[in-house]
Design an enzyme around this catalytic site. Structure first.
Site, PDB file in Angstrom:
ATOM      1  N   THR A  47       0.847  -1.191   0.000  1.00  0.00           N
ATOM      2  CA  THR A  47       0.000   0.000   0.000  1.00  0.00           C
ATOM      3  C   THR A  47       0.883   1.241   0.000  1.00  0.00           C
ATOM      4  O   THR A  47       2.115   1.146  -0.013  1.00  0.00           O
ATOM      5  CB  THR A  47      -0.913   0.027   1.234  1.00  0.00           C
ATOM      6  OG1 THR A  47      -0.134   0.366   2.402  1.00  0.00           O
ATOM      7  CG2 THR A  47      -1.587  -1.325   1.469  1.00  0.00           C
ATOM      8  N   CYS A  48       0.249   2.411   0.040  1.00  0.00           N
ATOM      9  CA  CYS A  48       1.037   3.649   0.047  1.00  0.00           C
ATOM     10  C   CYS A  48       1.844   3.797   1.333  1.00  0.00           C
ATOM     11  O   CYS A  48       2.815   4.559   1.372  1.00  0.00           O
ATOM     12  CB  CYS A  48       0.120   4.856  -0.144  1.00  0.00           C
ATOM     13  SG  CYS A  48      -1.173   5.003   1.107  1.00  0.00           S
ATOM     14  N   SER A 102      -2.554   1.295  11.129  1.00  0.00           N
ATOM     15  CA  SER A 102      -2.596   2.250  10.028  1.00  0.00           C
ATOM     16  C   SER A 102      -2.171   3.644  10.479  1.00  0.00           C
ATOM     17  O   SER A 102      -2.261   3.983  11.656  1.00  0.00           O
ATOM     18  CB  SER A 102      -4.009   2.323   9.447  1.00  0.00           C
ATOM     19  OG  SER A 102      -4.411   1.074   8.928  1.00  0.00           O
ATOM     20  N   GLN A 113      -7.711  -3.763   1.028  1.00  0.00           N
ATOM     21  CA  GLN A 113      -6.386  -4.013   0.452  1.00  0.00           C
ATOM     22  C   GLN A 113      -5.886  -5.399   0.843  1.00  0.00           C
ATOM     23  O   GLN A 113      -5.264  -6.099   0.032  1.00  0.00           O
ATOM     24  CB  GLN A 113      -5.412  -2.929   0.917  1.00  0.00           C
ATOM     25  CG  GLN A 113      -5.733  -1.556   0.338  1.00  0.00           C
ATOM     26  CD  GLN A 113      -5.028  -0.419   1.056  1.00  0.00           C
ATOM     27  OE1 GLN A 113      -4.699  -0.524   2.245  1.00  0.00           O
ATOM     28  NE2 GLN A 113      -4.792   0.679   0.359  1.00  0.00           N
ATOM     29  N   GLY A 181      -5.004  11.443 -11.228  1.00  0.00           N
ATOM     30  CA  GLY A 181      -5.186  10.039 -10.859  1.00  0.00           C
ATOM     31  C   GLY A 181      -6.647   9.733 -10.634  1.00  0.00           C
ATOM     32  O   GLY A 181      -7.324  10.441  -9.881  1.00  0.00           O
ATOM     33  N   GLY A 186      -8.081   8.480  -5.683  1.00  0.00           N
ATOM     34  CA  GLY A 186      -8.627   9.627  -6.397  1.00  0.00           C
ATOM     35  C   GLY A 186     -10.130   9.726  -6.232  1.00  0.00           C
ATOM     36  O   GLY A 186     -10.682  10.820  -6.024  1.00  0.00           O
TER      37      GLY A 186
END
Length: 393
Positions: A47-48, A102, A113, A181, A186
């Site tokens: 993930t980011c 998180s 995810q 994006g 987005g």
């Protein structure tokens, strides 16, 4: 066999380090290649804010595979990442799945995810023990939402991006917003912006069709990637959320632009060149800058943490019990099944040539039903035996 996790996340490493371990398509293919011989398969969560590899193997096997795939030094991962094994690793995957680990406590995206990662890993035939662990994490997540207030309130990266914009501009209705994006982040950002009064939003994506799909959903304008430079010049607020591996926005895009611009980069690797931060008329916020969130929601979620720890403890114990039960029962069930099969095959062979085919087929069906009922009796007996052994330990 021990359960291991190797990874890198926002807790220990900044975005400049995390992006070194980002798994684009080519790197992911290499990782799949290097992990293909690991018994039971692996699960990869990328993930980011984190890159983690899970497997029932020694941790150094995962370290080597991840570093080979990303062309990084294992010592670098040891320094900036983390390695967890056995109980620590098991409890970590629960905390990740519930959103306890998180950046935004209780993040609602992480479970989706994880489900996506599980679906992808499933293509490589995960071991039964892996399935039981991940399914237990999913049950714990469901319980955390049904039995506590942990999932209540607005607290997410997308929401925080909108909050930062509101604090900077005050009113979103009159500003020009450029969204780069059209993926999941987005969409979340666009939804939050619209619900907070934004009226002038444009979206740019490398796939113009994807940009148009998002635009039609929110009644905003879509543009091709070739129009990026002109749209940057017009924008007051720019939010980037793409999977690009190299910076999209560079200092040169802002040349001749005198008005104040806020740029929020929600991507890892970063979509905005670091030199943009040095421009006087640009305020840049990246993932490492997003730490303040809806305080009321966070406080409510923090109060629920002891309840979540209790849920995890119950689910971990239940998972371990299922595994121990399987290890106790399965070899014995297999032995009994083989013996019964051998007996029934021998007896059926004795009468196979003495009966017509229709009568023999009927006898074979009856024999299978009898065998199934006998197996059920033995399984119940073995289950009781397992409970007695467990109570004695």
């Amino acid at each position: 066999m021990r359960f291991s996790i190797v990874g890198i996340s926002h807790w220990k490493s900044g975005v400049s380090i995390r992006e070194l371990f980002y798994l684009d398509k080519q790197r992911r293919e290499r990782l799949d290649h290097y992990t293909r011989t690991i018994p039971g398969g692996v699960l990869v969560l990328d993930t980011c804010n984190r890159t983690e590899v899970y497997g029932f193997c020694e941790p150094e096997v995962l370290v080597k595979a991840l570093c080979q795939s990303t062309n990084t030094d294992p010592d670098y991962l040891h320094k900036h990442g983390y390695i967890l094994t056995d109980d620590d690793a098991i409890r970590h995957i629960y905390k990740v799945g519930l959103g306890m680990d998180s950046q935004v406590l209780g993040d609602v995206q992480i479970i989706q995810q994880l489900k996506k990662a599980y679906k992808e890993a499933n293509k490589a035939n995960l071991a039964g023990e892996f399935h039981q662990l991940v399914q237990s994490v999913f049950r714990a997540h469901k319980r955390s939402r049904n039995e506590t207030d942990f999932g209540k309130g607005n607290a997410s990266v997308g929401y925080e991006a909108t909050k930062q914009a509101i604090e900077f501009f005050g009113d979103l209705s009159d500003i020009n917003i450029l969204l780069i994006g059209a993926g999941k982040m987005g969409k979340v950002s666009c939804k939050n912006l619209v619900s907070n009064g934004a009226q002038h939003i444009s979206v740019i994506n490398r796939s113009i069709n994807r940009a148009k799909n998002l635009a039609s959903s929110f009644d905003i304008k879509a543009y091709s990637f070739e129009e990026l430079e002109g749209k940057v010049k017009e924008a007051d607020l720019i939010i980037t959320a793409t999977g690009a591996t190299d910076p999209i926005l560079k200092a040169g895009h802002f040349e001749g632009k005198s008005s104040q611009t806020m740029v929020i980069d929600l991507s890892v690797p970063r979509n905005v060149e670091q030199s943009v931060e040095e421009l006087e008329n640009v305020t840049l916020i990246d993932m490492d800058s997003i730490t303040e969130v809806n305080q009321k929601a966070i406080e409510k979620r923090e109060r629920a943490l002891p309840l979540l720890e209790g849920i995890i403890e119950e689910e971990v114990n239940d998972y371990k019990d299922r595994i121990h039960r399987s290890h106790f029962l399965l070899p014995r069930i297999k032995e009994i099944d083989n013996r019964l099969q051998s007996i029934t095959d021998d007896e059926l062979d004795k009468v196979r040539n003495k009966m017509d085919s229709e009568a023999f087929d009927e006898l074979e069906l009856v024999t299978k039903r009898i065998k199934k009922k006998i197996m059920a009796i033995h399984i119940n007996r073995l289950d009781e035996e397992y409970k007695r052994v467990k109570d004695e330990v």
